[in-house]
Design an enzyme around this catalytic site. Sequence first.
Site, PDB file in Angstrom:
ATOM      1  CG  ASP A 287      -2.220   0.768   0.981  1.00 10.85           C
ATOM      2  OD1 ASP A 287      -2.149   1.905   0.467  1.00 10.85           O
ATOM      3  OD2 ASP A 287      -3.309   0.244   1.285  1.00 10.85           O
TER       4      ASP A 287
ATOM      5  CG  ASP B 185     -17.281  -7.773  -9.694  1.00  8.92           C
ATOM      6  OD1 ASP B 185     -18.171  -8.381 -10.325  1.00  8.92           O
ATOM      7  OD2 ASP B 185     -17.531  -6.935  -8.805  1.00  8.92           O
TER       8      ASP B 185
ATOM      9  CD  GLU C 247     -18.053  -2.058 -14.634  1.00  2.00           C
ATOM     10  OE1 GLU C 247     -19.127  -1.752 -14.045  1.00  2.00           O
ATOM     11  OE2 GLU C 247     -17.019  -2.358 -14.025  1.00  2.00           O
TER      12      GLU C 247
ATOM     13  CG  HIS D 145     -19.314  -3.230 -10.738  1.00  2.35           C
ATOM     14  ND1 HIS D 145     -18.873  -2.032 -11.244  1.00  2.35           N
ATOM     15  CD2 HIS D 145     -19.028  -3.184  -9.410  1.00  2.35           C
ATOM     16  CE1 HIS D 145     -18.366  -1.295 -10.272  1.00  2.35           C
ATOM     17  NE2 HIS D 145     -18.446  -1.977  -9.148  1.00  2.35           N
TER      18      HIS D 145
END
Length: 322
Positions: A180, A266, A271, A292
């Site tokens: 991170d 996903d 989209e 999604h």
Amino acid sequence: MTKLEKLRPCLEGARVLVTDPVDGLLLEALKAAGLEVDYRPGITRGELLVAIPGYDALVVRSRTKVDRVVIERAERLKVIARAGVGLDNIDVHAAHEHGIRVVNAPGAATQSVAELTIALLIAAARRLHESIELARKGIWKKVMGVELYGKTLAVIGFGRIGRRVTEIAKAIGMDIIAYDVVDISNYAEKLGVSVAHSLHDALAEADAVTLHVPLTPDTYHLMSWDEFRVMKRGAILVNTSRGAVVDSEALLWALEEGIVGAAALDVLEHEPPETEAERKLAAHPRVILTTHIGASTIEAQRRVAVETARKLIEALADARGC
């Protein structure tokens, strides 16, 4: 008298527009607070631009784009609530410029997204989509996969979802390396995982990579040509964060070169798929693509409803000086 009962006189008459499908609990909670709620899922952009001047609060999910044009039309808007996690469909900077508060429900979908991540990881490792397709065609042919036990999973983004994925993956017997941009050493120590010094270090060690970062200018196409080049050959990529975090053209190249053995997505940048690369990914034999659905569970949407309603009510009450 409850806090809600105290706020109700101040909130009565305030109007809320909900433009995307939400759990009924959210609508009920807003109405119980004395708010006038117009539920218009599927409203077009043109209709939104006409309607928005008459509302004090706006509730959206990921479909509705709340850009600067919408915000500048919103003459009395005080709160924008995202019934979910990501805020990339909302121009937060423009909202703040106009004194509009933006709230969301960051923790509500953690378990659901984490479970989907693990499901996609297992599906990719065992090539489940290929076996299911063969069975549907009546072809009884074995499909050879790999175990996850003993493999190294790189968790990119070590927030709530990344940490929950880590807990489940460790239960399967995977080794975890986390990365991170913020200091995650305390969380990593508690969960017993190693921390990579850089994104490329994490990718180079991983048998599988899972992405859990927000979409920002810094994470746009975070996974691109250079990143795929440092990955182990045959590694699995899972993305349940935001589609634009992955460069679709680079991923397609990595799949064709055998660098990425399988991808389970996903999300896509567009989209449904719009670009040639996205359409090729959707049809690729080593790609699992879902629509999604990370937060699309009954439990997650109920938690989202409760948290979103609470934050919207509190923010609107505060904006009205209650």
